[in-house]
Design a protein around this motif. Structure first.
Motif, PDB file in Angstrom:
ATOM      1  N   PHE A  14      83.222  67.617  29.833  1.00 28.30           N
ATOM      2  CA  PHE A  14      82.482  68.807  29.382  1.00 28.30           C
ATOM      3  C   PHE A  14      81.027  68.456  29.105  1.00 28.30           C
ATOM      4  O   PHE A  14      80.118  69.235  29.433  1.00 28.30           O
ATOM      5  N   ALA A  15      80.785  67.296  28.491  1.00 33.19           N
ATOM      6  CA  ALA A  15      79.406  66.871  28.236  1.00 33.19           C
ATOM      7  C   ALA A  15      78.636  66.726  29.544  1.00 33.19           C
ATOM      8  O   ALA A  15      77.459  67.092  29.635  1.00 33.19           O
ATOM      9  N   ALA A  16      79.298  66.196  30.565  1.00 37.40           N
ATOM     10  CA  ALA A  16      78.659  66.053  31.876  1.00 37.40           C
ATOM     11  C   ALA A  16      78.307  67.419  32.454  1.00 37.40           C
ATOM     12  O   ALA A  16      77.219  67.614  33.017  1.00 37.40           O
ATOM     13  N   LEU A  17      79.217  68.380  32.306  1.00 35.37           N
ATOM     14  CA  LEU A  17      78.961  69.730  32.804  1.00 35.37           C
ATOM     15  C   LEU A  17      77.791  70.365  32.047  1.00 35.37           C
ATOM     16  O   LEU A  17      76.943  71.055  32.647  1.00 35.37           O
ATOM     17  N   PHE A 135      78.582  71.406  22.103  1.00 35.78           N
ATOM     18  CA  PHE A 135      79.487  70.286  21.843  1.00 35.78           C
ATOM     19  C   PHE A 135      80.372  70.576  20.635  1.00 35.78           C
ATOM     20  O   PHE A 135      81.580  70.328  20.654  1.00 35.78           O
ATOM     21  N   GLY A 136      79.753  71.090  19.565  1.00 34.91           N
ATOM     22  CA  GLY A 136      80.533  71.388  18.372  1.00 34.91           C
ATOM     23  C   GLY A 136      81.575  72.463  18.618  1.00 34.91           C
ATOM     24  O   GLY A 136      82.736  72.325  18.204  1.00 34.91           O
ATOM     25  N   MET A 137      81.164  73.546  19.299  1.00 26.99           N
ATOM     26  CA  MET A 137      82.100  74.634  19.562  1.00 26.99           C
ATOM     27  C   MET A 137      83.216  74.183  20.496  1.00 26.99           C
ATOM     28  O   MET A 137      84.397  74.517  20.290  1.00 26.99           O
ATOM     29  N   ALA A 138      82.870  73.403  21.519  1.00 29.65           N
ATOM     30  CA  ALA A 138      83.877  72.933  22.476  1.00 29.65           C
ATOM     31  C   ALA A 138      84.851  71.974  21.804  1.00 29.65           C
ATOM     32  O   ALA A 138      86.065  72.015  22.068  1.00 29.65           O
ATOM     33  N   VAL A 187      76.928  59.315  20.644  1.00 27.96           N
ATOM     34  CA  VAL A 187      76.098  58.580  21.604  1.00 27.96           C
ATOM     35  C   VAL A 187      76.657  58.705  23.015  1.00 27.96           C
ATOM     36  O   VAL A 187      75.922  58.982  23.971  1.00 27.96           O
ATOM     37  N   SER A 188      77.958  58.522  23.173  1.00 24.75           N
ATOM     38  CA  SER A 188      78.557  58.590  24.511  1.00 24.75           C
ATOM     39  C   SER A 188      78.437  59.982  25.112  1.00 24.75           C
ATOM     40  O   SER A 188      78.175  60.133  26.314  1.00 24.75           O
ATOM     41  N   ALA A 189      78.583  61.025  24.298  1.00 24.98           N
ATOM     42  CA  ALA A 189      78.432  62.395  24.801  1.00 24.98           C
ATOM     43  C   ALA A 189      76.995  62.656  25.224  1.00 24.98           C
ATOM     44  O   ALA A 189      76.742  63.225  26.298  1.00 24.98           O
TER      45      ALA A 189
END
Length: 433
Positions: A14-17, A135-138, A187-189
């Motif tokens: 999802f972070a990549a998207l 990110f928080g909502m997902a 960090v990874s996200a």
């Protein structure tokens, strides 16, 4: 443990998207800006044959800019105001991004001597905080769905998370108190989103063409006169920086009086008139200067050195006229173009090498204007060959460390780089109470 790893891998997808979405928006911003300029200034003139075309279009642009600001306010914010907002509030509102982008397009489309970086910085800051909320909502959705049913298909979870990317700002809500981020997770996200975003942006440029781009000058060999002429070239850059500050002060004095009595539309129209008249005589003084940097790099020998210097000075004047009259945008691209034009002119007069002259003049100009040698150095590194980094440091620091009289400072409260550094050291020496 494996299930936790699988869940985090799902979130990284999802972070990549999200990163890819941000890259697509940024690419689209620059592409539309380029298309708008091409349509108005390259395509439409094929059907309208008028020697007053530039003046007419700039007046129309001024009318649009003035009406827009009358109803929506002064957008886009300057880079300094955007950064200050983030430092003060800890966030940046992204619900106003469509208005910010539209305002930036108006100034760019109609030939304003302003850069795209102001609107771009607002856009990037807004998108960064939008991504953080996404990110928080997902994460909240993912944990809730998997918590209710550990065996739910991960594809279904991902689709639900991805739907949030299309949510309007008012629908991006989640309980921030329930989301606990480990440092490794955040960090990874962020790194995943950044890397994928960069890859997508490069691919879009390769496949569909770039929009407004950042040109990078090719290096040339230095000659025996370069070191001898360095002091004079730095002085020229500092003088150009003072001219920029003087033009800014004069333009602000004139247009601020009109703004104070609500004449926003007349302000922008007057700015458009000045832009159109000067642009008719000196076309290279219009626009952000990005594309003109490439042109002047190869065509400067076709101009007399004094004309190149005049074009650079006029660009400094016109950029301030545009910004202060309401044609809001950045000043870095136009100022760098001015530094190049003036630098090329003096390279012909003094016999110094072209890129060396340009690097020294532009570095000193940026340092004087910003009163921040590190900022001037970073901007120089973006445009100029790394081999010239030593001279970039010298020019940026001489220009940035030379005190500017308070009436000419962009930020009147700032007393200069040297004072700030000394004052910071004194504060560190003070005993703690």
């Amino acid at each position: 443990m494996k299930r936790q790893m699988s869940n985090w891998a799902l979130f990284l997808c999802f972070a990549a998207l999200t990163g890819a979405s941000i890259a697509a928006v940024v690419w689209l911003y620059l592409k539309i800006a380029n298309i708008g300029i091409t349509v108005i200034w390259d395509m439409v003139p094929n059907y309208i044959d008028s020697r007053h075309y530039t003046i007419i279009m700039c007046l129309i642009g001024g009318l649009f800019v003035g009406i827009f600001h009358k109803f929506y306010g002064p957008y886009p914010e300057s880079m300094a105001d955007s950064v200050r907002r983030v430092k003060t509030t800890g966030t940046y509102p992204y619900k106003n991004l469509p208005v910010t982008v539209a305002a930036a397009f108006l100034s760019l489309f109609f030939g304003g001597a302003v850069g795209p970086e102001s609107g771009l910085v607002c856009l990037l800051l807004g998108l960064c905080f939008w991504a953080m909320d996404q990110f928080g909502m997902a994460r909240e959705k993912m944990e809730a769905m998997i918590g209710n049913n550990p065996y739910i298909p991960r594809g279904e979870v991902f689709r639900e998370m991805a739907r949030g990317l299309a949510s309007p700002p008012s629908r991006i809500v989640y309980d921030k108190g329930k989301i606990i981020w480990k440092r490794s997770e955040s960090v990874s996200a962020g790194v995943t989103a950044g890397i994928v975003g960069l890859i997508v942006y490069i691919l879009l440029n390769r496949l569909l063409g770039a929009g407004l781009s950042v040109p990078h000058l090719e290096d040339t060999a230095m000659n025996a006169l370069d070191r001898a002429g360095a002091i004079l070239l730095i002085a020229v850059g500092i003088g150009a920086g003072y001219l920029f500050l003087i033009f800014k002060k004069l333009a602000n004095l004139f247009f601020a009086k009109m703004r104070s009595i609500g004449l926003h539309v007349l302000n922008a129209v007057l700015g458009g008139l000045v832009l159109g008249v000067i642009g008719t005589i000196f076309p290279m003084t219009m626009f952000s200067g990005g594309n003109e940097i490439q042109a002047i790099q190869y065509e400067y020998l076709g101009y007399t050195p004094y004309l190149l210097i005049l074009i650079g000075v006029i660009k400094l004047f016109l950029t301030n006229i545009c910004i202060e009259s309401g044609w809001r945008g950045g000043h870095f691209f136009p100022v760098i173009f001015s530094g190049l034009s003036i630098g090329y002119g003096f390279s012909v007069i003094l016999g110094t090498s072209q890129v060396f002259s340009v690097v020294v003049v532009t570095g000193a100009l940026l340092g004087t204007m910003l009163q921040q040698p590190f900022g001037a150095l970073v901007l120089s590194l973006i445009f100029f060959p790394v081999r010239q980094a030593g001279w970039m440091v010298v020019a940026s620091f001489v220009g940035g460390c030379l005190p500017v009289p308070q009436p000419l400072r962009i930020n009147p409260d700032s007393k200069g780089f040297i004072y700030s550094m000394l004052h910071r050291k004194e504060q560190k020496k003070l005993p703690l109470k």
